[in-house]
Design a protein around this motif. Structure first.
Motif, PDB file in Angstrom:
ATOM      1  N   LYS A 122      -7.779   9.172   5.943  1.00 16.06           N
ATOM      2  CA  LYS A 122      -8.134   8.208   4.899  1.00 16.06           C
ATOM      3  C   LYS A 122      -7.469   6.885   5.216  1.00 16.06           C
ATOM      4  N   GLY A 123      -8.250   5.822   5.249  1.00 13.85           N
ATOM      5  CA  GLY A 123      -7.701   4.516   5.576  1.00 13.85           C
ATOM      6  C   GLY A 123      -8.730   3.669   6.298  1.00 13.85           C
ATOM      7  N   LEU A 144      -5.754  10.479  11.176  1.00 12.48           N
ATOM      8  CA  LEU A 144      -5.906   9.585  10.033  1.00 12.48           C
ATOM      9  C   LEU A 144      -7.194   9.945   9.295  1.00 12.48           C
ATOM     10  N   ALA A 181       0.834  -1.202   0.000  1.00 13.15           N
ATOM     11  CA  ALA A 181       0.000   0.000   0.000  1.00 13.15           C
ATOM     12  C   ALA A 181       0.868   1.250   0.000  1.00 13.15           C
ATOM     13  N   THR A 207     -10.480   5.348   9.421  1.00 12.90           N
ATOM     14  CA  THR A 207     -10.754   6.751   9.137  1.00 12.90           C
ATOM     15  C   THR A 207     -11.375   7.444  10.347  1.00 12.90           C
ATOM     16  N   TYR A 250       1.243   5.047   1.504  1.00 15.88           N
ATOM     17  CA  TYR A 250       0.870   5.891   2.638  1.00 15.88           C
ATOM     18  C   TYR A 250       1.407   7.304   2.414  1.00 15.88           C
ATOM     19  N   ASP A 274      -3.495   5.175  -0.459  1.00 23.42           N
ATOM     20  CA  ASP A 274      -4.351   4.236   0.280  1.00 23.42           C
ATOM     21  C   ASP A 274      -4.626   4.728   1.698  1.00 23.42           C
ATOM     22  N   VAL A 275      -3.617   5.310   2.333  1.00 21.40           N
ATOM     23  CA  VAL A 275      -3.759   5.797   3.706  1.00 21.40           C
ATOM     24  C   VAL A 275      -3.144   7.189   3.780  1.00 21.40           C
ATOM     25  N   HIS A 276      -3.885   8.127   4.360  1.00 19.97           N
ATOM     26  CA  HIS A 276      -3.400   9.502   4.462  1.00 19.97           C
ATOM     27  C   HIS A 276      -3.548   9.975   5.903  1.00 19.97           C
TER      28      HIS A 276
END
Length: 262
Positions: A233-234, A231, A3, A237, A5, A215-217
């Motif tokens: 996005k993910g 967090l 993924a 969330t 990040y 994928d993850v922000h």
């Protein structure tokens, strides 16, 4: 694994030190929270310091009761690359598949920062770079972490404008009447996006460019004197954690236990 990040943050919040800590922790055995792999860190800002990496590695080793020679082994397993221009970034991304094939123990790839070489324009090029990095993450089962900064939030006409400090934290309706507004009020009461003079006019640089590729922000910013990782996005969330930067690296801040659930 597999993924992409993204860590965004205001200057001095600790994104680079968090990346250093990831480079150390990824080398731990799986039962200690690591992946027993090596790391590559690409530095485009000049903010990476080997001496600080050594301190953080020592802190990680001490936290798990590792032998004294663990720090030297950790440093030996981190490959460092300093880039200065967009051309060098593109060139490295093109040869990364060959590098990863020749080093099958790599489990973490860090770009700190992905946006810095492209400041002042050419952000569209970052989209293709992140797309390539995401493919590498899937192909080689890597964790790819990129960092970026905040920029002035602008409307469609290019004019900067104030943004509601809590707007970015609004949760989607869950079918429970009033639940969204209740959670939003909790966040406002905590001043999670505090430092009014610093953050309300800012937004992550990639919001309108490459957010769909990530994928993850996680956003890192200040709540008065406390650092907060949010967090946005993910899989988890709307979760957050308060943290501190110590001589031994990034640690949880006990204050987060006093916050209401979000």
């Amino acid at each position: 694994m597999g993924a992409l990040y993204e860590l965004t943050g205001v200057p001095g919040i600790g994104t680079t030190q968090l990346c250093m800590q990831l480079c150390a922790r990824v080398q731990l055995p799986q039962h200690l929270g690591g992946l027993y792999g090596r790391a590559i860190i690409v530095d485009t800002t000049g903010g990476y310091q080997a001496s600080r990496q050594s301190e953080i590695a020592a802190g990680v080793a001490e936290s798990v009761g590792a032998p004294d020679d663990t720090v030297a082994s950790m440093l030996h397993s981190i490959a460092y690359c300093r880039l200065f221009s967009p051309v060098e970034v593109v060139a490295l991304v093109n040869v990364l598949p060959d590098i990863l094939r020749a080093n099958d123990g790599v489990r973490l790839l860090v770009f700190d920062s992905i946006s810095f070489p492209f400041k002042g324009g050419k952000l569209a090029l970052v989209q293709s770079i992140l797309s390539a990095l995401r493919e590498l993450a899937e192909q080689f089962q890597l964790i790819v972490v990129v960092t970026s900064t905040f920029v002035l939030k602008r409307d469609d006409m290019g004019h900067a404008y104030r943004m509601d400090p809590a707007a970015a934290l609004t949760t989607a309706p869950t079918g429970n009447p009033g639940e969204t507004s209740i959670r939003l009020q909790q966040i406002k009461s905590m001043s999670l996006l505090a430092k009014e003079q610093e953050l309300p006019d800012l937004t992550p640089v990639g919001t309108n460019w490459w957010s769909n590729l990530v994928d993850v922000h996680a956003m890192l910013f200040w709540d008065h004197a406390t650092r907060v990782a949010f967090l946005c996005k993910g899989a988890l969330t709307q979760s957050f954690a308060r943290f501190r930067i110590t001589d031994q690296g990034v640690v949880a801040d006990a204050q987060q236990e006093q916050d209401p659930p979000v």
